[in-house]
Design a protein around this motif. Structure first.
Motif: not given
Length: 152
Positions: A113-135
């Motif tokens: 299994l190749v596992t990718w993990t993203f840990e992040y903090e958006t610049l502001n509270d209404d930032g989008e989660h990087p789901i398309s980047l994970l895809a």
């Protein structure tokens, strides 16, 4: 203050987890040959491929747009087949205060299994989660698997 998050995806990799780890660690420049519609280039900016403290520049296409990322290799664990990269500059930093990508391979029941993990903090509270980047990372993983199918 932005939103902190963590996304994880584990993808079965039939071409051999060691192959994927070695490719990402020592030959990331080959991604552009294997999946040229997604990755246009990977250049060493500082240090050497596969060494902690080295900096790599990526040129890629995501969501139909040409993008770039400069990443620092923060950690490598051979036993866990793990590489941790911190994004220093690039398009992703227009939306995130911090962005760390960790890759590792684990074998369960004879399946890699190749596992990718993203840990992040958006610049502001209404930032989008990087789901398309994970895809996108999952798609690259499958492209590499398909490229190496039958070659191991």
């Amino acid at each position: 203050m932005g939103l902190s998050g963590k996304l994880v995806a584990a993808v079965e990799f039939k071409a051999g987890g060691d192959l994927f780890h070695e490719l990402l660690r020592y030959k990331p420049d080959q991604f552009a040959t294997i999946t040229p519609e997604k990755v246009q280039g990977c250049d060493l900016h500082e240090g050497e491929y596969g060494k902690v403290g080295s900096i790599i520049n990526w040129r890629y296409t995501h969501d139909g747009k040409a993008k770039m990322a400069k990443e620092l290799i923060q950690a490598i664990d051979e036993e866990k087949r793990m590489i941790k990269l911190k994004v220093l500059e690039g398009d992703v930093m227009e939306e995130f205060k911090e962005f760390i990508v960790t890759f590792h391979v684990e074998t369960k029941g004879g399946i890699d299994l190749v596992t990718w993990t993203f840990e992040y903090e958006t610049l502001n509270d209404d930032g989008e989660h990087p789901i398309s980047l994970l895809a996108y990372f999952i798609a690259i993983t499958k492209d590499i698997e398909n490229h190496h199918a039958g070659k191991n």
